[in-house]
Design a protein around this motif. Structure first.
Motif, PDB file in Angstrom:
ATOM      1  N   ASP A 134       4.193 -52.982 -18.407  1.00  0.00           N
ATOM      2  CA  ASP A 134       4.652 -53.380 -19.741  1.00  0.00           C
ATOM      3  C   ASP A 134       5.755 -54.438 -19.653  1.00  0.00           C
ATOM      4  O   ASP A 134       5.792 -55.372 -20.463  1.00  0.00           O
ATOM      5  N   CYS A 135       6.643 -54.303 -18.685  1.00  0.00           N
ATOM      6  CA  CYS A 135       7.694 -55.324 -18.508  1.00  0.00           C
ATOM      7  C   CYS A 135       7.060 -56.689 -18.234  1.00  0.00           C
ATOM      8  O   CYS A 135       7.440 -57.699 -18.838  1.00  0.00           O
ATOM      9  N   THR A 136       6.075 -56.711 -17.332  1.00  0.00           N
ATOM     10  CA  THR A 136       5.462 -58.008 -17.016  1.00  0.00           C
ATOM     11  C   THR A 136       4.745 -58.556 -18.251  1.00  0.00           C
ATOM     12  O   THR A 136       4.790 -59.753 -18.512  1.00  0.00           O
ATOM     13  N   ARG A 137       4.120 -57.672 -19.025  1.00  0.00           N
ATOM     14  CA  ARG A 137       3.401 -58.147 -20.214  1.00  0.00           C
ATOM     15  C   ARG A 137       4.372 -58.677 -21.265  1.00  0.00           C
ATOM     16  O   ARG A 137       4.087 -59.665 -21.953  1.00  0.00           O
ATOM     17  N   TYR A 138       5.524 -58.038 -21.379  1.00  0.00           N
ATOM     18  CA  TYR A 138       6.547 -58.543 -22.305  1.00  0.00           C
ATOM     19  C   TYR A 138       7.068 -59.913 -21.844  1.00  0.00           C
ATOM     20  O   TYR A 138       7.318 -60.795 -22.667  1.00  0.00           O
ATOM     21  N   ILE A 139       7.246 -60.065 -20.549  1.00  0.00           N
ATOM     22  CA  ILE A 139       7.715 -61.369 -20.057  1.00  0.00           C
ATOM     23  C   ILE A 139       6.700 -62.442 -20.466  1.00  0.00           C
ATOM     24  O   ILE A 139       7.062 -63.542 -20.861  1.00  0.00           O
ATOM     25  N   LEU A 140       5.419 -62.078 -20.412  1.00  0.00           N
ATOM     26  CA  LEU A 140       4.372 -63.059 -20.729  1.00  0.00           C
ATOM     27  C   LEU A 140       4.181 -63.257 -22.228  1.00  0.00           C
ATOM     28  O   LEU A 140       3.871 -64.353 -22.673  1.00  0.00           O
ATOM     29  N   ASN A 141       4.353 -62.193 -23.015  1.00  0.00           N
ATOM     30  CA  ASN A 141       3.967 -62.343 -24.427  1.00  0.00           C
ATOM     31  C   ASN A 141       5.150 -62.507 -25.386  1.00  0.00           C
ATOM     32  O   ASN A 141       4.934 -62.608 -26.592  1.00  0.00           O
ATOM     33  N   THR A 142       6.375 -62.524 -24.858  1.00  0.00           N
ATOM     34  CA  THR A 142       7.523 -62.805 -25.731  1.00  0.00           C
ATOM     35  C   THR A 142       7.685 -64.317 -25.813  1.00  0.00           C
ATOM     36  O   THR A 142       8.259 -64.935 -24.923  1.00  0.00           O
ATOM     37  N   THR A 143       7.151 -64.898 -26.864  1.00  0.00           N
ATOM     38  CA  THR A 143       7.117 -66.360 -26.914  1.00  0.00           C
ATOM     39  C   THR A 143       8.323 -66.959 -27.644  1.00  0.00           C
ATOM     40  O   THR A 143       8.535 -68.164 -27.592  1.00  0.00           O
ATOM     41  N   SER A 144       9.110 -66.121 -28.319  1.00  0.00           N
ATOM     42  CA  SER A 144      10.235 -66.658 -29.091  1.00  0.00           C
ATOM     43  C   SER A 144      11.515 -66.801 -28.251  1.00  0.00           C
ATOM     44  O   SER A 144      12.517 -67.289 -28.745  1.00  0.00           O
ATOM     45  N   THR A 145      11.455 -66.380 -27.004  1.00  0.00           N
ATOM     46  CA  THR A 145      12.614 -66.497 -26.113  1.00  0.00           C
ATOM     47  C   THR A 145      12.153 -67.093 -24.783  1.00  0.00           C
ATOM     48  O   THR A 145      11.141 -66.653 -24.232  1.00  0.00           O
ATOM     49  N   ALA A 146      12.903 -68.082 -24.290  1.00  0.00           N
ATOM     50  CA  ALA A 146      12.578 -68.661 -22.979  1.00  0.00           C
ATOM     51  C   ALA A 146      13.287 -67.866 -21.893  1.00  0.00           C
ATOM     52  O   ALA A 146      14.463 -67.521 -22.037  1.00  0.00           O
ATOM     53  N   PHE A 147      12.562 -67.556 -20.816  1.00  0.00           N
ATOM     54  CA  PHE A 147      13.125 -66.777 -19.704  1.00  0.00           C
ATOM     55  C   PHE A 147      13.368 -67.683 -18.496  1.00  0.00           C
ATOM     56  O   PHE A 147      12.451 -68.352 -18.020  1.00  0.00           O
ATOM     57  N   ILE A 148      14.606 -67.644 -18.022  1.00  0.00           N
ATOM     58  CA  ILE A 148      14.951 -68.436 -16.835  1.00  0.00           C
ATOM     59  C   ILE A 148      15.444 -67.479 -15.753  1.00  0.00           C
ATOM     60  O   ILE A 148      16.326 -66.654 -16.013  1.00  0.00           O
ATOM     61  N   ALA A 149      14.891 -67.584 -14.560  1.00  0.00           N
ATOM     62  CA  ALA A 149      15.406 -66.808 -13.423  1.00  0.00           C
ATOM     63  C   ALA A 149      16.351 -67.704 -12.630  1.00  0.00           C
ATOM     64  O   ALA A 149      15.950 -68.781 -12.174  1.00  0.00           O
ATOM     65  N   GLU A 150      17.598 -67.254 -12.525  1.00  0.00           N
ATOM     66  CA  GLU A 150      18.595 -67.989 -11.723  1.00  0.00           C
ATOM     67  C   GLU A 150      18.740 -67.217 -10.414  1.00  0.00           C
ATOM     68  O   GLU A 150      19.436 -66.208 -10.350  1.00  0.00           O
ATOM     69  N   ILE A 151      18.040 -67.682  -9.399  1.00  0.00           N
ATOM     70  CA  ILE A 151      17.841 -66.882  -8.184  1.00  0.00           C
ATOM     71  C   ILE A 151      18.766 -67.360  -7.077  1.00  0.00           C
ATOM     72  O   ILE A 151      18.638 -68.493  -6.606  1.00  0.00           O
ATOM     73  N   ASN A 152      19.692 -66.507  -6.679  1.00  0.00           N
ATOM     74  CA  ASN A 152      20.532 -66.851  -5.530  1.00  0.00           C
ATOM     75  C   ASN A 152      20.662 -65.634  -4.614  1.00  0.00           C
ATOM     76  O   ASN A 152      21.746 -65.148  -4.343  1.00  0.00           O
ATOM     77  N   GLY A 153      19.519 -65.167  -4.184  1.00  0.00           N
ATOM     78  CA  GLY A 153      19.458 -64.018  -3.298  1.00  0.00           C
ATOM     79  C   GLY A 153      17.989 -63.761  -3.037  1.00  0.00           C
ATOM     80  O   GLY A 153      17.132 -64.543  -3.459  1.00  0.00           O
ATOM     81  N   ARG A 154      17.708 -62.652  -2.408  1.00  0.00           N
ATOM     82  CA  ARG A 154      16.307 -62.347  -2.117  1.00  0.00           C
ATOM     83  C   ARG A 154      15.600 -61.899  -3.394  1.00  0.00           C
ATOM     84  O   ARG A 154      16.180 -61.172  -4.208  1.00  0.00           O
ATOM     85  N   THR A 155      14.384 -62.340  -3.541  1.00  0.00           N
ATOM     86  CA  THR A 155      13.524 -61.801  -4.599  1.00  0.00           C
ATOM     87  C   THR A 155      12.202 -61.482  -3.912  1.00  0.00           C
ATOM     88  O   THR A 155      11.451 -62.362  -3.505  1.00  0.00           O
ATOM     89  N   ILE A 156      11.994 -60.188  -3.682  1.00  0.00           N
ATOM     90  CA  ILE A 156      11.004 -59.738  -2.702  1.00  0.00           C
ATOM     91  C   ILE A 156      10.071 -58.736  -3.381  1.00  0.00           C
ATOM     92  O   ILE A 156      10.530 -57.872  -4.133  1.00  0.00           O
ATOM     93  N   GLY A 157       8.793 -58.837  -3.075  1.00  0.00           N
ATOM     94  CA  GLY A 157       7.852 -57.843  -3.604  1.00  0.00           C
ATOM     95  C   GLY A 157       7.856 -57.881  -5.130  1.00  0.00           C
ATOM     96  O   GLY A 157       7.698 -58.944  -5.738  1.00  0.00           O
ATOM     97  N   LEU A 158       8.081 -56.726  -5.755  1.00  0.00           N
ATOM     98  CA  LEU A 158       8.056 -56.690  -7.221  1.00  0.00           C
ATOM     99  C   LEU A 158       9.094 -57.654  -7.811  1.00  0.00           C
ATOM    100  O   LEU A 158       8.859 -58.243  -8.871  1.00  0.00           O
ATOM    101  N   GLY A 159      10.213 -57.836  -7.140  1.00  0.00           N
ATOM    102  CA  GLY A 159      11.212 -58.806  -7.614  1.00  0.00           C
ATOM    103  C   GLY A 159      10.602 -60.187  -7.783  1.00  0.00           C
ATOM    104  O   GLY A 159      10.778 -60.861  -8.809  1.00  0.00           O
ATOM    105  N   GLN A 160       9.827 -60.592  -6.776  1.00  0.00           N
ATOM    106  CA  GLN A 160       9.167 -61.905  -6.839  1.00  0.00           C
ATOM    107  C   GLN A 160       8.080 -61.906  -7.914  1.00  0.00           C
ATOM    108  O   GLN A 160       7.866 -62.899  -8.604  1.00  0.00           O
ATOM    109  N   GLU A 161       7.430 -60.780  -8.088  1.00  0.00           N
ATOM    110  CA  GLU A 161       6.365 -60.718  -9.089  1.00  0.00           C
ATOM    111  C   GLU A 161       6.916 -60.852 -10.501  1.00  0.00           C
ATOM    112  O   GLU A 161       6.298 -61.443 -11.380  1.00  0.00           O
TER     113      GLU A 161
END
Ligand SMILES: *[C@@H]1O[C@H](CO)[C@@H](O)[C@H](O)[C@H]1NC(C)=O
Ligand SMILES: *[C@@H]1O[C@H](CO)[C@@H](O)[C@H](O)[C@H]1NC(C)=O
Ligand SMILES: *[C@@H]1O[C@H](CO)[C@@H](O)[C@H](O)[C@H]1NC(C)=O
Ligand SMILES: *[C@@H]1O[C@H](CO)[C@@H](O)[C@H](O)[C@H]1NC(C)=O
Ligand SMILES: *[C@@H]1O[C@H](CO)[C@@H](O)[C@H](O)[C@H]1NC(C)=O
Ligand SMILES: *[C@@H]1O[C@H](CO)[C@@H](O)[C@H](O)[C@H]1NC(C)=O
Length: 325
Positions: A134-161
């Motif tokens: 559901d979290c991934t689907r919300y990331i995809l279907n919430t169109t009224s807010t732009a999502f930016i990942a500011e990555i300064n560390g490991r993003t591994i496995g589900l983190g990367q997904e």
């Protein structure tokens, strides 16, 4: 429980998650986002801290689940609540931009809590699994807010997904991204595989997924995984903030329309569901269950160990050394 009947239950649960979301048996979502400039608030389990600017038009959501930002049931629940709170409704204000970052200098987001895919696959574990989806689907279907990942560390496995499904990714000097699940005999099921192909191209996605390789900041930028690599944490933060503030100048309906349009480039929900259905039988393979148990052991129970910090190479080496057998 015999594997076959467990499998059927898991499939049923997956189908349930693909159908209109089942009403989660959980508290109602009362926590609003802070609207005062610079104010902060904390999620239910304290795994995400929020700080708004531009009168609520931009929210920084900061992950913090020491020691390794493991994506456990609490992180999943807090992320779900937050994404749920972003759903538009009449007369409700939602941020135009959300910047996800991390309070942990070594980790943006870790992998999934593998205890949650150890057999027996209980109802509780299935609920967490469905909430991840559901979290991934919300990331995809919430169109009224732009999502930016500011990555300064490991993003591994589900983190990367999770990060690869956000609208934009920017990287700093400590960034390291990997879907390393093939090294466990699994696959990056919650979006890592389906999105990497469109983002960096099929042949390169094959290389990074099949070989469980990691992208550092400069490589990720060159291949298109990261929009931009910044060589210092300060530059990363200031440039991402400036970008978010600039986007937030414009009307939300324009952000919404651009996101609706470009979302057409995403893999279809049906194809994402198909991949999840293929993942479940892999998870139940006795050899993969053995690998998961061994992984938990050699990672010091998924804590701040050399093994965790060394991912994905430590996992590849574990395969070479026969550690997972
Ligand atoms: C929240 O953000 C504002 C800028 O928008 C900043 O001045 C303040 O220090 C931040 N607060 C925290 C707790 O990070
Ligand atoms: C936030 O967005 C609203 C609505 O678009 C706009 O009127 C306001 O100026 C924005 N605030 C800031 C500080 O950018
Ligand atoms: C939204 O606000 C307007 C103006 O205050 C009001 O007329 C309308 O009834 C509200 N709509 C809802 C669904 O609350
Ligand atoms: C977006 O995804 C969430 C989580 O799966 C779901 O509950 C919701 O119905 C979806 N919204 C739309 C418009 O598809
Ligand atoms: C976003 O655009 C879609 C498609 O036009 C529309 O259905 C939806 O109401 C819009 N949402 C917002 C918050 O404007
Ligand atoms: C491993 O960590 C989990 C929390 O992630 C904890 O519940 C469990 O008791 C730990 N197991 C051992 C053997 O320390």
């Amino acid at each position: 429980m015999p594997i076959s009947s467990a499998k059927i239950i898991a499939f049923a649960l997956l189908l349930a998650s693909a159908a209109p979301a089942p009403a989660p048996a959980r508290a109602t979502y009362q926590r609003g986002l802070p609207t005062d400039p610079g104010s902060t608030s904390v999620s239910r389990y304290g795994k995400i801290t929020f700080n708004s600017s531009s009168n609520g038009n931009v929210t920084r959501a900061t992950f913090n689940n020491p020691p390794i930002n493991l994506v456990d049931a609490f992180v999943v629940s807090d992320l779900f609540d937050f994404l749920h709170s972003l759903q538009p409704a009449p007369n409700k204000t939602t941020p135009k931009v959300v910047v996800f970052d991390s309070a942990n200098p070594d980790w943006f987001l870790g992998h999934y809590d593998l205890h949650n895919i150890e057999l027996p696959f209980t109802q509780t574990k299935a609920d967490v699994f469905n909430q991840v989806i559901d979290c991934t689907r919300y990331i995809l279907n919430t169109t009224s807010t732009a999502f930016i990942a500011e990555i300064n560390g490991r993003t591994i496995g589900l983190g990367q997904e999770l990060s690869i499904q956000m609208d934009m990714r920017f990287a700093g000097p400590n960034a390291l991204a990997s879907s390393f699940e093939d090294s466990l005999g699994l696959t990056a099921a919650a979006g890592g595989q389906p999105f990497l192909g469109p983002v960096i191209g099929k042949a390169r996605a094959m290389e990074y997924l099949l070989a469980a390789k990691a992208f550092d900041g400069p490589t990720g930028e060159r291949l298109g995984l990261f929009n931009t690599y910044y060589p210092t944490a300060e530059k990363l933060r200031s440039e991402v903030s400036a970008l978010a503030e600039r986007i937030a100048l414009f009307p939300q309906h324009s952000i919404n329309d651009t996101k609706v349009t470009l979302s057409l480039l995403n893999p279809t929900i049906a194809s994402l569901d198909d991949q999840l259905a293929r993942f479940i039988p892999l998870m139940y393979l006795p050899e993969d269950q053995a690998t998961i148990a061994k992984f938990i052991e050699v990672s010091g129970n998924q804590t701040d160990s050399k093994f965790e910090l060394g991912l994905p190479e430590s996992s590849v080496q574990a395969v070479r050394d026969g550690v997972y057998l």
